[in-house]
Each structure stands twice: as C-alpha cells, then as structure tokens.
Design a protein around this motif. Structure first.
Motif, PDB file in Angstrom:
ATOM      1  N   ALA A 109       0.849  -1.199   0.000  1.00 53.70           N
ATOM      2  CA  ALA A 109       0.000   0.000   0.000  1.00 53.70           C
ATOM      3  C   ALA A 109       0.888   1.253   0.000  1.00 53.70           C
ATOM      4  O   ALA A 109       0.630   2.213  -0.744  1.00 53.70           O
ATOM      5  CB  ALA A 109      -0.920  -0.007   1.221  1.00 53.70           C
ATOM      6  N   ALA A 110       1.943   1.249   0.793  1.00 53.42           N
ATOM      7  CA  ALA A 110       2.841   2.413   0.828  1.00 53.42           C
ATOM      8  C   ALA A 110       3.569   2.575  -0.506  1.00 53.42           C
ATOM      9  O   ALA A 110       3.770   3.692  -0.991  1.00 53.42           O
ATOM     10  CB  ALA A 110       3.851   2.258   1.969  1.00 53.42           C
ATOM     11  N   TYR A 111       3.933   1.439  -1.094  1.00 61.63           N
ATOM     12  CA  TYR A 111       4.617   1.467  -2.396  1.00 61.63           C
ATOM     13  C   TYR A 111       3.756   2.162  -3.457  1.00 61.63           C
ATOM     14  O   TYR A 111       4.260   2.817  -4.369  1.00 61.63           O
ATOM     15  CB  TYR A 111       4.933   0.022  -2.784  1.00 61.63           C
ATOM     16  CG  TYR A 111       5.343  -0.180  -4.205  1.00 61.63           C
ATOM     17  CD1 TYR A 111       6.623   0.183  -4.637  1.00 61.63           C
ATOM     18  CD2 TYR A 111       4.469  -0.740  -5.130  1.00 61.63           C
ATOM     19  CE1 TYR A 111       7.003  -0.003  -5.956  1.00 61.63           C
ATOM     20  CE2 TYR A 111       4.844  -0.933  -6.444  1.00 61.63           C
ATOM     21  CZ  TYR A 111       6.103  -0.556  -6.860  1.00 61.63           C
ATOM     22  OH  TYR A 111       6.488  -0.729  -8.160  1.00 61.63           O
ATOM     23  N   ARG A 112       2.445   2.021  -3.310  1.00 60.19           N
ATOM     24  CA  ARG A 112       1.513   2.638  -4.274  1.00 60.19           C
ATOM     25  C   ARG A 112       1.398   4.155  -4.068  1.00 60.19           C
ATOM     26  O   ARG A 112       0.735   4.831  -4.833  1.00 60.19           O
ATOM     27  CB  ARG A 112       0.122   2.017  -4.131  1.00 60.19           C
ATOM     28  CG  ARG A 112       0.111   0.516  -4.335  1.00 60.19           C
ATOM     29  CD  ARG A 112      -0.481   0.139  -5.679  1.00 60.19           C
ATOM     30  NE  ARG A 112      -0.495  -1.296  -5.862  1.00 60.19           N
ATOM     31  CZ  ARG A 112       0.199  -1.917  -6.814  1.00 60.19           C
ATOM     32  NH1 ARG A 112       0.945  -1.238  -7.665  1.00 60.19           N
ATOM     33  NH2 ARG A 112       0.144  -3.232  -6.933  1.00 60.19           N
ATOM     34  N   ASN A 113       1.993   4.655  -3.000  1.00 59.45           N
ATOM     35  CA  ASN A 113       1.963   6.105  -2.749  1.00 59.45           C
ATOM     36  C   ASN A 113       3.381   6.665  -2.950  1.00 59.45           C
ATOM     37  O   ASN A 113       4.227   6.591  -2.059  1.00 59.45           O
ATOM     38  CB  ASN A 113       1.492   6.367  -1.312  1.00 59.45           C
ATOM     39  CG  ASN A 113       1.426   7.839  -0.996  1.00 59.45           C
ATOM     40  OD1 ASN A 113       2.226   8.637  -1.485  1.00 59.45           O
ATOM     41  ND2 ASN A 113       0.460   8.218  -0.174  1.00 59.45           N
ATOM     42  N   PRO A 114       3.647   7.227  -4.140  1.00 59.46           N
ATOM     43  CA  PRO A 114       5.029   7.609  -4.476  1.00 59.46           C
ATOM     44  C   PRO A 114       5.658   8.589  -3.485  1.00 59.46           C
ATOM     45  O   PRO A 114       6.861   8.508  -3.221  1.00 59.46           O
ATOM     46  CB  PRO A 114       4.897   8.264  -5.857  1.00 59.46           C
ATOM     47  CG  PRO A 114       3.605   7.765  -6.409  1.00 59.46           C
ATOM     48  CD  PRO A 114       2.703   7.488  -5.237  1.00 59.46           C
ATOM     49  N   THR A 115       4.869   9.477  -2.890  1.00 61.67           N
ATOM     50  CA  THR A 115       5.478  10.455  -1.977  1.00 61.67           C
ATOM     51  C   THR A 115       6.001   9.753  -0.736  1.00 61.67           C
ATOM     52  O   THR A 115       7.145   9.958  -0.295  1.00 61.67           O
ATOM     53  CB  THR A 115       4.428  11.516  -1.554  1.00 61.67           C
ATOM     54  OG1 THR A 115       3.745  11.943  -2.729  1.00 61.67           O
ATOM     55  CG2 THR A 115       5.078  12.685  -0.866  1.00 61.67           C
ATOM     56  N   ILE A 116       5.136   8.908  -0.160  1.00 64.12           N
ATOM     57  CA  ILE A 116       5.567   8.173   1.044  1.00 64.12           C
ATOM     58  C   ILE A 116       6.752   7.268   0.705  1.00 64.12           C
ATOM     59  O   ILE A 116       7.742   7.184   1.432  1.00 64.12           O
ATOM     60  CB  ILE A 116       4.393   7.340   1.610  1.00 64.12           C
ATOM     61  CG1 ILE A 116       3.322   8.282   2.160  1.00 64.12           C
ATOM     62  CG2 ILE A 116       4.867   6.359   2.663  1.00 64.12           C
ATOM     63  CD1 ILE A 116       2.136   7.590   2.775  1.00 64.12           C
TER      64      ILE A 116
END
Ligand code: ADP
Ligand code: GLC
Length: 493
Positions: A454-461
């Motif tokens: 899920a975090a990987y899908r959020n480029p900023t995070i």
C-alpha cells in the motif's frame, strides 16, 4: 585524555575466525571478519586475523609465506604451521593456519557437499581454538605480543577455556554471531583436545553431558559481545537463550551488544559493478532499470507497477522460511512478483522450488549461492523480505536500506535495532524506513507486506522511506570504537 587515546589506538588484536569473505563465507560471520579488522586498524589497532587455510583461501593467496611452526599442542591434535598471507588493509594482516589433514577439503568449512558435518569437527575447530590461544601467549609471535584474543562463534570459543584452564594466552573477548550453533561434542573430545577432566562441570565446559565449545567461551571469556543490543537482551531469556540464558544472565555485566556495520564500499548502489545500472539517492530513476532487468532475467512480466518482492537468505527455520512459504501463494494472487535466492535445509529448498513450478513467470526461487544475483535482487526489488524468527544482527536488511528497497522484518534482534516501522508518527518525524511485524506467524507477515505494498503505491511516502534508508550510514566506524572499549574492559579484568 590524549594518553588514554594513545593507549586505545595501539592495541594489538589477534582476531580468530573460521570464515572470511569473500574467500570463505557461509553467512554474515564471513562479512564481519573481512570488515571489522580493517575498521579496527583504521581506528588505530594493530590486527592479525587468524583463519584456517581452506582450499579457497589457499588458492587466493598462492604466495603466502611460511612463518611459524605450531608444535603438537594436545594428544590428538596434529602439528601445523602458520603462513603470512598479506595485508587485508593497512594494519590488518591475514595469517593462515595450515594443516592439510584438517582443512584441505571440499565442501564448506563445517560440512561435506551433502551437508553432513565433518566427523572430526571437534579436532578441526579444537585445533583452531588451541592455536589461537597458543599464538596469543607471550613470545610466540616475534616482536608482537597480542593484548587481546578476539574469538568468534563456537569455532574459536574453546580458546578462552584453554586460557582459564591451562594458563597463558592473552585476555579474551568472544563475539556471539549466532547462539543457535554451539559446537557440541562427546566427552572423549576433552582428552583429545588436552582439556583437564575436572573442567567437565556445569561451571566449566560441560553442557547437558557433552562438551560445548560455545558454552566454554561464554563461561571463560573476559568479555562477551553479541551483534546487536536487542539480541544481547534476548539471549538472556529462555525463548532465545538456547539453554544458555542462565549463564548469559549471570554474565550480563560482561555482555555487550554491538550492532554490526556493513561494508559500504561493497554495498553501494552507486558503485556496484554487479548491477546493470548503478544509481543513487539523487538519481533514483536508475533503480527502475534494475527492476526491469531483474524482471527480464527471471522471466517475469516487465512492468514497473507490479510490486517485486525480493529475498536473499539461508533457507532455514531461523530465517522465517516457513512463513514465506505459507504466505507466498496469497502474495502472488494479490499481484506481487517474488524473487528468492538461497540455499539451506533440503526440505525447504524443495518446498521453495515447488513454489516456482506453481507460479512460473511470477515467482522464481534460485537455489544456490550467487553474490552478483544477491546484489541484483537488492537493487531490482521494490521490497525486501526478512521475516526471521530470530536474527542476531542481520546484514541484508541494512543492504536493502542502502539500496532503496524498504525491508519487511520481524521485530527481533538486529532487525528491531535497524528497521523503524512506517506509522503516522514515524512518517511525521522522518524516522520510518520499513515495515515491522511482531507475531511469528504468516498472518502477521502477510499484513506487513500488504502495508508495504500500500505504501509502495503512494510515491510520496515511498520516496521518503527510500531516501531515509539510503541516507543512513551503517559503516563500521562506530562498531570499531565500541569493540575497542570492550577490549579495554577485558584488559582491566
Ligand atoms: P546469516 O549470517 O544469519 O546468514 P546475515 O544477514 O548476517 O545472515 O548475512 C548473510 C550474508 O550472506 C549476506 O551477506 C547475504 O547477502 C549473504 N547470502 C546469504 N545467502 C546467499 C545466497 N544464496 N547467495 C548470495 N549471498 C547470500
Ligand atoms: C550470524 C547471524 C546474523 C549476523 C551474522 C554476522 O550468522 O545469524 O544475524 O548478522 O552472524 O554477525
């Protein structure tokens, strides 16, 4: 202040190890033995590293010069000789214990090519321990009297016992890299190795009716270290203590946890010659090319959006292999690709190979030892898996942080000391660098990987996590200073 600094930096250390990378390595001990002595030398120590002249190391140093003859030191120990191989770094010299009858064998240092432990391991490592003790004594090395003998794991752990029971030799420090391997042998080995019969007691070299090399070291060494602060605490408990928790607790004042470093020149994504496209924190786009190259090499769909999970590990119970096997089908069903490199227990190698057959083009398990591929997985994977049930330190999670490949780890040992779980708080204070789970079960691992995806899908995070990991230094300088403090304590005893 200056005077004590001068004293610190002039220490002479004899460092005894049964492995040294890149020539002889079955795990992290080899990495530590090649990196710590040069770091100690850099900090001002004068170091000699003693290791057996296994065939691989003998052929790497064909010009090693005969140096000292080792007499027969115990009833069943052969004579041997020492060779000077050369400098590992300025101030760190490599010495080989040459005894073809003991060490000139194919297979790994401990077992034949079928994985069966050599039947004379008590003599092979009894000799290494005994020679280390002998060599550390006064007058053995011309013009070079060791201040400290630094032993590592069970293979050299009998040296502190020889010092305590036979006298002579330098003060000793023993580092526990893995308490699960203790070097247990039948009583007869006692006589063969020249240990007195009276030492076969609960407060001597005996452990549940057998001779235990590691227990002997823990009993008699002046100082004990292990390779992370958390593991130093864990091994004082029944869950992690392998039956030695009582002794370790008793010796807690002499026990220090020092986190390993990594060799930042070997594990640097911007200088790595094993990977197709070197990259750095300021040019992270290069990582995508390494991912594509890895997907291509493994026969996976070449797709930047598919999360690619990597693992490089001994395939053993310790490393959480069973948890991976229980979770893999689900992870692949959820759209992940899985790249695994390892060797280990036959049953696990087979189960991992079955996984490849079930999921061609989505999962590849390579059974083998492959340094270049290990680097390519670190560089090409998005997320690194390390769900160890226990982990004294662990090096791969630090490599993966350096490579911008956030790790998923269980909260244990050195993993707990190096990986900070992503949460709203750790995201806000900038300390997050990976994903941590607690319970040693497949559901908890699955949950952690799902959080990672899920975090990987959020480029900023994701960029923040990668950046933090890549900018953290895990070099050996701090560790070297801490070992020097331990040496000082051993000398005070
Ligand atoms: P351990 O010593 O318990 O195996 P560590 O994480 O401390 O664990 O060190 C393992 C070392 O061995 C790392 O340098 C890792 O990259 C390397 N390694 C383990 N398995 C393989 C393999 N199959 N191929 C290449 N390198 C490996
Ligand atoms: C052992 C441990 C590992 C550690 C390595 C080097 O093999 O299993 O956690 O990193 O030694 O100290």
């Amino acid at each position: 202040m200056m005077a004590s600094k001068t004293k610190l930096s002039s220490l002479r250390i004899l460092f005894a190890t049964s492995e040294i990378a890149p020539w002889v390595k079955t795990g992290g001990l080899g990495d530590v033995a090649s990196a710590l002595p040069p770091a100690l030398a850099q900090a001002g120590c004068d170091v000699k590293v003693l290791t057996p002249a296994y065939p691989a190391i003998r052929s790497a140093f064909p010009k090693a010069m005969p140096w000292l003859e080792v007499p027969v030191l115990a009833p069943q120990l052969p004579s041997a000789r020492l060779l000077r191989a050369g400098e590992l770094a300025k101030g760190a010299e490599l010495i080989l214990l040459d005894c073809p009858a003991m060490y000139e064998r194919h297979g790994n240092p401990y077992a034949d090519s079928h994985g069966h432990a050599w039947s004379d391991n008590s003599l092979r490592f009894g000799l290494l321990s005994r020679v280390a003790h002998w060599l550390s004594g006064p007058g053995q090395i011309p013009d070079w009297q060791p201040d400290i003998l630094h032993c590592n794991d069970w293979h050299t752990a009998l040296a502190p016992a020889f010092r305590a029971l036979l006298g002579g030799g330098a003060p000793t420090v023993i580092t526990v890299h893995n308490l699960a391997f203790t070097g247990l042998f039948a009583y007869d080995a006692l006589h063969a190795l020249g240990l007195p019969a009276h030492s076969f007691r609960y407060d001597g070299v005996e452990f549940h009716g057998q001779l235990s090399f590691l227990k002997s070291g823990l009993q008699f060494a002046d100082q004990i270290t292990t390779v992370s602060p958390t593991y130093a605490q864990e091994i004082q408990t029944p869950e992690f203590g392998c039956g030695l928790e009582g002794l370790l607790h008793f010796r807690a004042n002499a026990l220090t946890g020092i986190l390993n470093g990594i060799d930042e020149t070997v594990w640097d994504p911007s200088l790595d010659t094993h990977v197709p496209l070197p990259y750095s924190v300021d040019a992270l786009e290069g990582k995508a090319s390494n991912k594509a190259a890895l997907q291509k090499r493994l026969g996976f769909e070449i797709n930047p959006d598919v999360p690619l999970l990597g693992m490089v590990s001994r395939l053993t119970h310790q490393k959480g292999s069973d948890l991976i096997l229980e979770t893999a089908d689900r992870l692949i069903a959820e759209g992940c690709q899985l790249a695994i490199l390892g060797t280990g227990e036959r049953r696990l190698e087979k189960a991992f190979s079955d996984l490849t057959h079930r999921h061609a083009h989505k999962c590849m398990v390579l059974i083998g030892y492959d340094e270049a591929l290990a680097h390519q997985i670190e560089a090409g994977a998005d997320i690194f898996l390390m769900p160890s049930l226990f982990e004294p330190c662990g090096l791969n999670q630090m490599y993966s942080l350096r490579y911008g490949t956030p790790p998923v780890v269980r909260r244990t040992g050195g993993l707990a000391d190096t990986v900070v779980n992503l949460s709203p708080d750790t995201l806000a204070d900038g300390s997050a660098n990976g994903f941590v789970f607690d319970a040693p079960d497949a559901a908890s691992l699955l949950d952690a990987v799902q959080r990672a995806v899920a975090a990987y899908r959020n480029p900023t995070i994701w960029r923040q996590l990668q950046r933090h990991g890549m900018e953290t230094h895990f070099g050996w300088n701090n560790a070297a200073e801490r070992y020097i403090s331990v040496y000082q304590r051993a000398l005070k005893n």
